[in-house]
Design an enzyme around this catalytic site. Structure first.
Site, PDB file in Angstrom:
ATOM      1  CG  ASP A 104       8.531  46.821  39.680  1.00  0.00           C
ATOM      2  OD1 ASP A 104       9.467  47.426  40.222  1.00  0.00           O
ATOM      3  OD2 ASP A 104       7.762  46.069  40.299  1.00  0.00           O
ATOM      4  CG  ASP A 125      13.378  41.732  47.667  1.00  0.00           C
ATOM      5  OD1 ASP A 125      12.878  42.864  47.754  1.00  0.00           O
ATOM      6  OD2 ASP A 125      13.854  41.287  46.611  1.00  0.00           O
TER       7      ASP A 125
END
Lengths: 259, 206
Positions: A11, A130
């Site tokens: 990330d 997600d």
């Protein structure tokens, strides 16, 4: 036969590597280019960068990171975070990304998947999802719901329905990220991963929740995933890429063992 | 000069970066004159056979490739570059360059758990030695992304095979031409080594 893949996710926030726990409280843990190189040298099969700021004025940062990594890491690179158009996808491809991940923008405008597939090839379009558990209900036959904006916003969309729609529109691969498991280190959401893997004919990457090597084993066998994505396990030095691969190989999972 | 043939068939910079990593500055070009003049030609590509053939023809690159093949220039085909060097592809039912006798077929697999495209790392087994594969050890894996595979007519041109519900040809070599179905530029060190072998290759098949 194909080997199962070990994928590390970096990330990236303002050029630094960040790791989130249940999508909040990110803390920086280092230089993404150095980490990418380290994992590549240690036998990683594929790398994913997620641009977690992804505000338009900061787009250049992720492009620079991808470009620097592509110069020294010769395995498939996948990039996501804030991809809203074919132009965003093309910019990232030119910087050196092989595959492009779409997420929130695809939920808001599903044709983005088809447009990217047309422009860069279906095999390079990864639909990243997600997902949270909501329990079986009339509007959620699978018991799982798609959430967006880093896991903060519910959509009312059933996860399995969206999976099938994504495949139909031309996604070449899926990332199944369990919001409930993400950052917990308690293991992947096996039931969710298996449910989705059995419903499609494109590869599935399991994401969220890995804490010990056997969690990877579980999701690559029981969970029927084609690839396991890790972050915290390797970022903090608890495990190494090669160590994880040796563990899986030792338990009979077909992995790429020479590099 | 090493050139990478550009015909709107995918991103060529990863191939260029891999050449740089092994110490060779390669130029990306769509100019048939430059291709004919090159010491070495890399012919990569991803995408569909039909649009690739139209794009090559529109630029006059199809004839340039035939010329360099006949002239003995070392040529490395990658993925779609390999596929359209054969006579015909099932993809778009397209006649292709015919540099090597044979055809390209789509995977037709009976096991529903096997996915098409064949994407990921798979072991490559050398069946007939070649200078470009000299370093490949049993168990070495390369990165693949493809739904079609080559079937050359002459079994002797098959240099390496991979297994995906049966063996298929994943590297072929005929004279000064060598081509891979996998992506050496995305296959880590073992792939870079193949590219390094190519940039040092004299084009002789022994």
């Amino acid at each position: 036969m194909l080997s199962k893949r070990l994928i590390a996710c970096l990330d990236v926030r303002d050029g630094n590597l960040a790791k989130s726990v249940r999508f909040v409280d990110t803390k920086d843990i280092g230089d993404p280019v150095a980490k990418a190189r380290e994992y590549y040298d240690d036998g990683l099969d594929e790398l994913v960068f997620y641009d977690i700021t992804a505000s338009s004025e900061k787009r250049r940062i992720i492009l620079d990171v991808v470009e620097a990594v592509a110069e020294q890491v010769f395995i498939p690179l996948s990039v996501g975070g804030g991809v809203r158009s074919v132009a965003d996808a093309t910019d990232l491809r030119l910087a050196g990304a092989e595959k492009i991940n779409v997420n929130t923008a695809a939920v808001e405008r599903p044709m983005l998947i088809a447009e990217c597939a047309e422009a860069i090839g279906s095999q390079n379009v990864v639909l990243s999802m997600d997902i949270r558990k909501v329990g079986v209900a009339p509007e959620f036959p699978s018991g799982y719901e798609i959430v967006v904006r880093g896991g903060r916003t519910p959509t009312g969309i059933d996860a399995l329905a969206w999976t099938r729609e994504g495949e139909r529109l031309g996604a070449g691969e899926l990332v199944v990220n369990s919001i409930d498991a993400d950052g917990t280190r308690d293991g992947y959401e096996l039931h969710l991963t298996r449910t989705i893997s059995e419903a499609v004919r494109i590869p599935v990457i399991a994401s969220g929740g890995a804490g010990v090597p056997d969690h990877l084993y579980d999701v690559l066998t029981d969970g029927k995933a084609d690839a396991a994505l890790v972050a915290s396990m390797v970022h903090y030095g608890d495990y190494t890429v090669s160590g994880l691969k040796r563990h899986l190989d030792g338990r009979g999972v077909k992995m790429r063992m020479s590099w | 000069m090493t050139v990478i043939v550009d015909y709107d068939a995918g991103n060529l910079r990863s191939v260029q970066r891999a050449c740089a990593e092994v110490g060779t500055a390669a130029a990306i070009t769509s100019d048939p004159v430059e291709v004919r003049r090159a010491d070495r030609v890399i012919f990569p590509g991803v995408g569909a056979a039909g649009s690739a053939m139209r794009s090559l023809a529109a630029r006059g690159l199809d004839r340039a490739l035939v010329d360099v093949m006949r002239g003995g220039t070392p040529v490395l085909g990658i993925c779609l570059g390999l596929q359209i060097s054969l006579d015909h592809s099932e993809e778009n039912d397209q006649d292709t360059l015919g540099l090597v006798a044979g055809e390209v077929r789509r995977f037709a697999l009976s096991d529903p758990a096997l996915k098409v495209p064949h994407m990921g790392w798979n072991a490559v087994r050398v069946v007939r030695g070649h200078p470009l594969l000299a370093h490949v050890e049993p168990g070495d894996e390369f990165y693949f992304v493809h739904a079609y595979y080559p079937v050359p007519e002459d079994e002797r041109s098959v240099r390496a095979v991979a297994d995906y519900e049966g063996r298929f040809c994943c590297a072929l070599g005929v004279g000064n031409y060598f081509a891979t179905q996998f992506h050496p530029e995305k296959s880590g060190r073992v792939g870079l080594r193949l590219i390094e072998n190519f940039v040092r290759w004299d084009g002789r098949d022994a």
